[in-house]
Scaffold this motif. Structure first.
Motif, PDB file in Angstrom:
ATOM      1  N   HIS A  76       2.090   2.905   1.348  1.00  0.00           N
ATOM      2  CA  HIS A  76       3.345   3.620   1.547  1.00  0.00           C
ATOM      3  C   HIS A  76       3.468   4.679   0.464  1.00  0.00           C
ATOM      4  O   HIS A  76       2.697   4.694  -0.499  1.00  0.00           O
ATOM      5  N   PHE A  77       4.406   5.577   0.625  1.00  0.00           N
ATOM      6  CA  PHE A  77       4.687   6.561  -0.423  1.00  0.00           C
ATOM      7  C   PHE A  77       6.190   6.749  -0.523  1.00  0.00           C
ATOM      8  O   PHE A  77       6.950   6.345   0.363  1.00  0.00           O
ATOM      9  N   LEU A 340      -0.913   1.022   9.229  1.00  0.00           N
ATOM     10  CA  LEU A 340      -1.695   1.268   8.020  1.00  0.00           C
ATOM     11  C   LEU A 340      -0.843   1.795   6.871  1.00  0.00           C
ATOM     12  O   LEU A 340      -1.149   1.553   5.706  1.00  0.00           O
ATOM     13  N   MET A 341       0.214   2.532   7.195  1.00  0.00           N
ATOM     14  CA  MET A 341       1.024   3.154   6.155  1.00  0.00           C
ATOM     15  C   MET A 341       2.421   3.417   6.689  1.00  0.00           C
ATOM     16  O   MET A 341       2.592   3.744   7.870  1.00  0.00           O
ATOM     17  N   THR A 342       3.410   3.262   5.826  1.00  0.00           N
ATOM     18  CA  THR A 342       4.774   3.660   6.164  1.00  0.00           C
ATOM     19  C   THR A 342       5.185   4.810   5.250  1.00  0.00           C
ATOM     20  O   THR A 342       4.672   4.951   4.133  1.00  0.00           O
ATOM     21  N   TRP A 359      -9.410   3.478   4.803  1.00  0.00           N
ATOM     22  CA  TRP A 359      -8.141   3.186   5.443  1.00  0.00           C
ATOM     23  C   TRP A 359      -7.652   1.771   5.165  1.00  0.00           C
ATOM     24  O   TRP A 359      -6.603   1.372   5.680  1.00  0.00           O
ATOM     25  N   LEU A 360      -8.394   1.001   4.354  1.00  0.00           N
ATOM     26  CA  LEU A 360      -7.877  -0.292   3.916  1.00  0.00           C
ATOM     27  C   LEU A 360      -6.859  -0.019   2.815  1.00  0.00           C
ATOM     28  O   LEU A 360      -7.170  -0.027   1.622  1.00  0.00           O
ATOM     29  N   ALA A 361      -5.647   0.261   3.241  1.00  0.00           N
ATOM     30  CA  ALA A 361      -4.616   0.746   2.326  1.00  0.00           C
ATOM     31  C   ALA A 361      -4.285  -0.283   1.251  1.00  0.00           C
ATOM     32  O   ALA A 361      -4.343  -1.495   1.479  1.00  0.00           O
ATOM     33  N   THR A 362      -3.944   0.218   0.069  1.00  0.00           N
ATOM     34  CA  THR A 362      -3.568  -0.631  -1.055  1.00  0.00           C
ATOM     35  C   THR A 362      -2.164  -0.269  -1.510  1.00  0.00           C
ATOM     36  O   THR A 362      -1.681   0.842  -1.289  1.00  0.00           O
ATOM     37  N   ASP A 363      -1.509  -1.218  -2.169  1.00  0.00           N
ATOM     38  CA  ASP A 363      -0.175  -0.944  -2.697  1.00  0.00           C
ATOM     39  C   ASP A 363      -0.281   0.070  -3.833  1.00  0.00           C
ATOM     40  O   ASP A 363      -1.065  -0.117  -4.771  1.00  0.00           O
ATOM     41  N   PRO A 364       0.497   1.140  -3.779  1.00  0.00           N
ATOM     42  CA  PRO A 364       0.396   2.177  -4.810  1.00  0.00           C
ATOM     43  C   PRO A 364       1.113   1.772  -6.088  1.00  0.00           C
ATOM     44  O   PRO A 364       1.954   0.867  -6.100  1.00  0.00           O
TER      45      PRO A 364
END
Length: 404
Positions: A76-77, A340-342, A359-364
């Motif tokens: 997410h961002f 995959l992302m919000t 695309w294996l998203a990680t917590d930012p």
């Protein structure tokens, strides 16, 4: 000696030594010397102000971190922090995301690897209401923004821009080496130019027969075919000319600048129903070659709630499309589909890079808004000249007192 006062004064005056007459030109030379001192002081003031302005404008060059290669997408961002540095002052190696939030339509936020946030001012005027306000290249290295019927091309790693004069931005090629631009003549007829990004040369062009500015396009992976939706008609053009045209109406939409499947044999149209998200169109014939499920999944995306708008392809994973669902989420369509992302709350527009991305998203982590000297440059731009002027004015006043 006389005792009368008047006579006594005359006696004193007569006996006092004669005062020598000043040499000719003495007072004039003194006035010239005073003028020279004032001119010198004024020049010193100007020099100090110039030094202050130079310090303000010529901050040390910021060197971005090296491109980390394949970068992981954040899950997410968030909105950029206040006083985030501009990418033109503090560049980043590349951008993974670009977005605009409501109420800040003239400010684009770029998110790079390692949670580096930067801003960029959107000041150009779009060629039409249908034209995008920005286009992030799939490799995240460039950003195209419109300037009427021209394109400003920003190199994100250097913070420098150059102008592409052949039209406003319409699409990127999947590898980011070519760009599709559009210009309109005085009667509103569009001409599409496919250009080489490296040198700005036109590789080939297409002149469309209808005066309508509602126009979208997607370039094939090999750069040899161009899918165009114009005024309700869907067409495929090649360098040698038009291959086919079919009416599709307003219910089906070309699914973004990355609508082409990586194999180059089909491309996607947005066709959201309870079961279907995309139709796949045969690039050679224009016939429907298949569909992608997930329409019902896109209607309501987890905590993001209900989404609106047709899905737009942002990339492909092993043949499965990743779509932007109403600027609220990135979703991999398939069986099953996966978020995959919000996006940040109030996101109006949103684009993601697709090349060299995991695309294996990680917590930012927390946003990194750039070095302080670049973050607060607007304040420095005002404060430095004021401080320099106050100091030089004080020096000048002190010198004037000494001259007196």
């Amino acid at each position: 000696m006389s005792t009368e006062p008047g006579a006594a004064l005359h006696d004193v005056a007569d006996s006092y030594p004669q005062i020598p007459t000043p040499p000719p030109g003495l007072f004039e030379r003194a006035r010239r010397a005073q003028r020279r001192r004032r001119v010198a002081a004024s020049l010193a003031v100007v020099a100090l102000v110039a030094i202050g302005v130079s310090v303000r404008l010529n901050l040390p060059a910021y060197v971005p971190a090296n491109n980390p290669g394949v970068a992981r997408m954040p899950s997410h961002f968030v909105e950029s922090p206040k006083w985030t540095a501009s990418v033109t002052d503090a560049p980043i190696a590349r951008a993974l995301l670009a977005f605009v939030v409501a109420g800040q339509e003239n400010q684009l936020t770029l998110v790079g690897p390692e949670d580096r946030y930067r801003t960029f001012a959107l000041t150009g005027e779009r060629a039409s209401d249908w034209a995008p306000s920005f286009l992030l290249s799939p490799n995240g290295q460039y950003l195209m923004t419109p300037n009427r019927q021209q394109t400003e091309l920003l190199n994100i790693a250097s913070g420098r821009s150059r102008t592409l004069p052949h039209g406003a931005p319409l699409a990127w090629s999947p590898d980011g080496t070519q760009a599709v631009l559009v210009s309109f003549d005085g009667n509103g007829f569009p001409s599409i130019h496919v250009i080489d990004v490296a040198n700005g040369n036109v590789l080939w062009r297409v002149a469309l027969p209808l005066a309508n500015r509602k126009l979208t396009a997607a370039l094939s992976p090999n750069g040899e075919s161009l899918a165009i939706q114009h005024s309700g008609d869907l067409s495929v053009y090649r360098r040698e000319g038009k291959q086919w045209t079919k009416p599709v109406g307003a219910q089906l939409q070309l699914a973004g600048q990355l609508a082409w499947h990586p194999a180059g044999n089909v491309f996607a149209l947005s066709h959201q129903t309870k079961t279907t998200a995309l139709n796949l169109i045969d690039a050679n014939t224009g016939e429907v070659a298949g569909s992608v499920p997930g329409g019902g999944f896109l209607g309501y995306v987890g905590e993001q709630g209900r989404t609106e708008g047709l899905p737009s392809v942002s990339g492909w994973i092993e043949g499965a499309p990743i779509v932007n669902s109403g600027n609220r989420a990135l979703v991999r369509l398939g069986t099953p589909s996966e978020v995959l992302m919000t996006t940040a709350e109030h996101t109006n527009e949103f684009q993601a890079a697709s090349a060299e991305v995991n695309w294996l998203a990680t917590d930012p982590g927390a946003p990194e808004p750039g070095p302080a000297v670049y973050r607060y440059r607007p304040v420095i731009s005002i404060a430095v000249p004021i401080i320099v002027c106050m100091l030089t004015l004080g020096i000048w006043i002190m010198r004037r007192r000494r001259w007196r």
